[in-house]
Design a protein around this motif. Structure first.
Motif, PDB file in Angstrom:
ATOM      1  N   THR A  33     -13.691 -12.868   0.512  1.00 36.99           N
ATOM      2  CA  THR A  33     -12.427 -12.148   0.366  1.00 36.99           C
ATOM      3  C   THR A  33     -11.915 -11.799   1.748  1.00 36.99           C
ATOM      4  O   THR A  33     -12.563 -11.041   2.479  1.00 36.99           O
ATOM      5  N   TYR A  34     -10.768 -12.362   2.117  1.00 34.97           N
ATOM      6  CA  TYR A  34     -10.212 -12.157   3.453  1.00 34.97           C
ATOM      7  C   TYR A  34      -8.886 -11.403   3.382  1.00 34.97           C
ATOM      8  O   TYR A  34      -8.091 -11.603   2.461  1.00 34.97           O
ATOM      9  N   ILE A  35      -8.651 -10.559   4.387  1.00 33.45           N
ATOM     10  CA  ILE A  35      -7.363  -9.900   4.568  1.00 33.45           C
ATOM     11  C   ILE A  35      -6.543 -10.737   5.550  1.00 33.45           C
ATOM     12  O   ILE A  35      -7.065 -11.234   6.549  1.00 33.45           O
ATOM     13  N   SER A  36      -5.239 -10.884   5.289  1.00 28.53           N
ATOM     14  CA  SER A  36      -4.381 -11.619   6.214  1.00 28.53           C
ATOM     15  C   SER A  36      -2.963 -11.063   6.165  1.00 28.53           C
ATOM     16  O   SER A  36      -2.627 -10.241   5.297  1.00 28.53           O
ATOM     17  N   GLU A  37      -2.129 -11.514   7.113  1.00 27.50           N
ATOM     18  CA  GLU A  37      -0.705 -11.159   7.181  1.00 27.50           C
ATOM     19  C   GLU A  37      -0.462  -9.652   7.073  1.00 27.50           C
ATOM     20  O   GLU A  37       0.274  -9.179   6.197  1.00 27.50           O
ATOM     21  N   ILE A  38      -1.063  -8.894   7.972  1.00 23.68           N
ATOM     22  CA  ILE A  38      -0.862  -7.445   7.989  1.00 23.68           C
ATOM     23  C   ILE A  38       0.491  -7.158   8.628  1.00 23.68           C
ATOM     24  O   ILE A  38       0.753  -7.543   9.765  1.00 23.68           O
ATOM     25  N   ALA A  39       1.363  -6.485   7.881  1.00 24.61           N
ATOM     26  CA  ALA A  39       2.740  -6.277   8.344  1.00 24.61           C
ATOM     27  C   ALA A  39       3.190  -4.862   8.008  1.00 24.61           C
ATOM     28  O   ALA A  39       2.503  -4.114   7.295  1.00 24.61           O
ATOM     29  N   TYR A  40       4.378  -4.510   8.524  1.00 26.17           N
ATOM     30  CA  TYR A  40       4.890  -3.143   8.350  1.00 26.17           C
ATOM     31  C   TYR A  40       6.374  -3.182   8.012  1.00 26.17           C
ATOM     32  O   TYR A  40       7.122  -4.036   8.524  1.00 26.17           O
ATOM     33  N   ASN A  41       6.788  -2.260   7.129  1.00 26.89           N
ATOM     34  CA  ASN A  41       8.186  -2.114   6.756  1.00 26.89           C
ATOM     35  C   ASN A  41       8.657  -0.729   7.203  1.00 26.89           C
ATOM     36  O   ASN A  41       8.195   0.283   6.686  1.00 26.89           O
ATOM     37  N   THR A  42       9.561  -0.705   8.180  1.00 22.42           N
ATOM     38  CA  THR A  42      10.027   0.581   8.705  1.00 22.42           C
ATOM     39  C   THR A  42      10.898   1.332   7.703  1.00 22.42           C
ATOM     40  O   THR A  42      11.008   2.564   7.763  1.00 22.42           O
ATOM     41  N   THR A  43      11.530   0.611   6.781  1.00 22.06           N
ATOM     42  CA  THR A  43      12.434   1.240   5.823  1.00 22.06           C
ATOM     43  C   THR A  43      11.699   2.194   4.890  1.00 22.06           C
ATOM     44  O   THR A  43      12.134   3.329   4.663  1.00 22.06           O
ATOM     45  N   ASN A  44      10.581   1.741   4.334  1.00 21.82           N
ATOM     46  CA  ASN A  44       9.833   2.591   3.398  1.00 21.82           C
ATOM     47  C   ASN A  44       8.500   3.061   3.964  1.00 21.82           C
ATOM     48  O   ASN A  44       7.682   3.614   3.233  1.00 21.82           O
ATOM     49  N   SER A  45       8.260   2.828   5.262  1.00 21.27           N
ATOM     50  CA  SER A  45       7.033   3.290   5.932  1.00 21.27           C
ATOM     51  C   SER A  45       5.785   2.848   5.171  1.00 21.27           C
ATOM     52  O   SER A  45       4.928   3.660   4.808  1.00 21.27           O
ATOM     53  N   SER A  46       5.686   1.540   4.945  1.00 20.18           N
ATOM     54  CA  SER A  46       4.546   0.996   4.207  1.00 20.18           C
ATOM     55  C   SER A  46       3.947  -0.184   4.955  1.00 20.18           C
ATOM     56  O   SER A  46       4.658  -0.953   5.600  1.00 20.18           O
ATOM     57  N   VAL A  47       2.626  -0.288   4.842  1.00 22.46           N
ATOM     58  CA  VAL A  47       1.889  -1.421   5.393  1.00 22.46           C
ATOM     59  C   VAL A  47       1.657  -2.433   4.273  1.00 22.46           C
ATOM     60  O   VAL A  47       1.282  -2.054   3.153  1.00 22.46           O
ATOM     61  N   TYR A  48       1.876  -3.710   4.559  1.00 24.44           N
ATOM     62  CA  TYR A  48       1.661  -4.764   3.579  1.00 24.44           C
ATOM     63  C   TYR A  48       0.627  -5.760   4.109  1.00 24.44           C
ATOM     64  O   TYR A  48       0.557  -6.011   5.314  1.00 24.44           O
ATOM     65  N   TYR A  49      -0.142  -6.311   3.194  1.00 29.80           N
ATOM     66  CA  TYR A  49      -1.139  -7.309   3.578  1.00 29.80           C
ATOM     67  C   TYR A  49      -1.495  -8.170   2.378  1.00 29.80           C
ATOM     68  O   TYR A  49      -1.248  -7.785   1.216  1.00 29.80           O
ATOM     69  N   LEU A  50      -2.066  -9.336   2.661  1.00 25.56           N
ATOM     70  CA  LEU A  50      -2.493 -10.248   1.600  1.00 25.56           C
ATOM     71  C   LEU A  50      -3.996 -10.159   1.404  1.00 25.56           C
ATOM     72  O   LEU A  50      -4.755 -10.129   2.380  1.00 25.56           O
ATOM     73  N   VAL A  51      -4.420 -10.145   0.150  1.00 27.64           N
ATOM     74  CA  VAL A  51      -5.838 -10.260  -0.199  1.00 27.64           C
ATOM     75  C   VAL A  51      -6.077 -11.672  -0.697  1.00 27.64           C
ATOM     76  O   VAL A  51      -5.531 -12.078  -1.731  1.00 27.64           O
ATOM     77  N   ASN A  52      -6.859 -12.422   0.056  1.00 27.67           N
ATOM     78  CA  ASN A  52      -7.181 -13.808  -0.292  1.00 27.67           C
ATOM     79  C   ASN A  52      -8.572 -13.825  -0.924  1.00 27.67           C
ATOM     80  O   ASN A  52      -9.585 -13.782  -0.233  1.00 27.67           O
ATOM     81  N   ASP A  53      -8.598 -13.870  -2.253  1.00 27.41           N
ATOM     82  CA  ASP A  53      -9.832 -13.739  -3.014  1.00 27.41           C
ATOM     83  C   ASP A  53     -10.315 -15.117  -3.452  1.00 27.41           C
ATOM     84  O   ASP A  53      -9.665 -15.784  -4.262  1.00 27.41           O
ATOM     85  N   TYR A  54     -11.464 -15.535  -2.919  1.00 27.91           N
ATOM     86  CA  TYR A  54     -12.039 -16.834  -3.263  1.00 27.91           C
ATOM     87  C   TYR A  54     -13.246 -16.693  -4.193  1.00 27.91           C
ATOM     88  O   TYR A  54     -14.148 -17.518  -4.175  1.00 27.91           O
TER      89      TYR A  54
END
Length: 311
Positions: A33-54
């Motif tokens: 299980t890998y984490i990838s594409e960690i990003a941020y949205n300044t509009t709603n102050s939220s962190v986004y990321y992908l969970v790649n579950d194998y």
């Protein structure tokens, strides 16, 4: 031995073997299980990321969100929802549609990079909370990480691993215009089938940034490796429940060798493999006996084996 029931025994053994192989496939319970594409949205102050579950469920990458206000981790679309909307009937076209959905979702986000924990005066100590063991087989170990900055505690993070002596990699991602940091933990997540790499992401507050130079600009869907910004940490030898000293764990800078550190030992046996071997032996013996009995019975003389002597 009659060729007839030798052949029958082979057929029986082959049939049972195929059933066993099918059972073994279904018994697969783990995967990376890998984490990838960690990003941020300044509009709603939220962190986004992908969970790649194998793992065995084979979910496509799922977008997660962590809101800075409430620290709540939610899924934009669950694994079941993604399958329902995009993969009722799998095709390359549907696969492209889901990739496009992720791409469109990330258009208004910007990727955040990791910074040096050491240069920001952040230290991590790990202690063991408990172990899950049944019938002599270890399933997982519960850990607690304590993060300090300038020798003051800023966060506690509970997470799971396999063995008390295994290493854990901690990596910090700077969240702009805030006192928050996203902490990535990469380790062997449990002991199933020998254990698989599992990565998790956690949000901590109250961070002061002394050094904002980016070490890793983009997190890919692969296992985190040691670098100049992250830390390799081993759990202390004492349980967290009896330990008030947060500095007694082993913390290794990522740019130094680990030759003096303990290595993971006593990996749990693969119960699936052992049971399959035992089942195979039983089936082998049963198949030969069954084939012999059926063949012997078919070899007995009957009226069809002899001419009608009354005529």
């Amino acid at each position: 031995m009659n060729k007839k029931y030798i052949l029958l025994s082979i057929v029986i053994l082959t049939t049972f073997s195929l059933l066993i192989l099918g059972e073994k496939v279904l018994a697969t319970v783990g995967g990376q299980t890998y984490i990838s594409e960690i990003a941020y949205n300044t509009t709603n102050s939220s962190v986004y990321y992908l969970v790649n579950d194998y793992s065995g469920k084979e979910c496509p990458p799922v977008i997660h969100s962590i809101n800075l206000a409430n620290n709540q981790d939610t899924q934009i679309k669950t694994c079941d929802e993604v399958f329902q909307e995009f993969f009722k009937n799998y095709s390359e076209e549907n696969n492209q549609k889901y990739r496009q959905f992720i791409s469109d979702f990330y258009k208004n986000l910007f990727f955040i990079g990791s910074v040096s924990l050491k240069k920001n005066n952040i230290n991590v100590s790990v202690s063991t909370l408990s172990e899950r063991v049944e019938n002599g087989e270890k399933y997982w170990t519960e850990f607690r990480a304590i993060l300090t900055q300038d020798n003051k505690e800023v966060a506690k993070i509970d997470f799971r691993g396999c063995d008390k002596e295994q290493p854990h990699i901690f990596e910090g991602y700077k969240i702009p215009n805030s006192d928050a940091m996203a902490i990535l933990i990469s380790n062997k997540g449990d002991c199933f089938e020998g254990g698989y790499v599992r990565e998790t992401l956690h949000l901590v507050r109250g961070i002061k940034y002394y050094d904002t130079n980016i070490v890793r600009s983009f997190k890919e869907s692969s296992a985190t490796e040691p670098n100049l910004g992250n830390m390799i940490v081993y759990a202390s030898s004492r349980d967290a429940t009896n330990n008030n000293n947060i500095d007694n764990s082993t913390n290794i800078p990522a740019n130094q060798p680990e030759v003096t550190q303990p290595t993971q030992q006593n990996q749990p046996k693969n119960l699936v493999t052992v049971s399959m071997m035992l089942s195979g032996v039983v089936i082998l013996v049963a198949g030969i006996l069954l084939g012999y009995l059926i063949g012997k019975r078919s070899a007995r003389p009957t009226d069809k084996n002899f001419p009608n002597l009354s005529q």
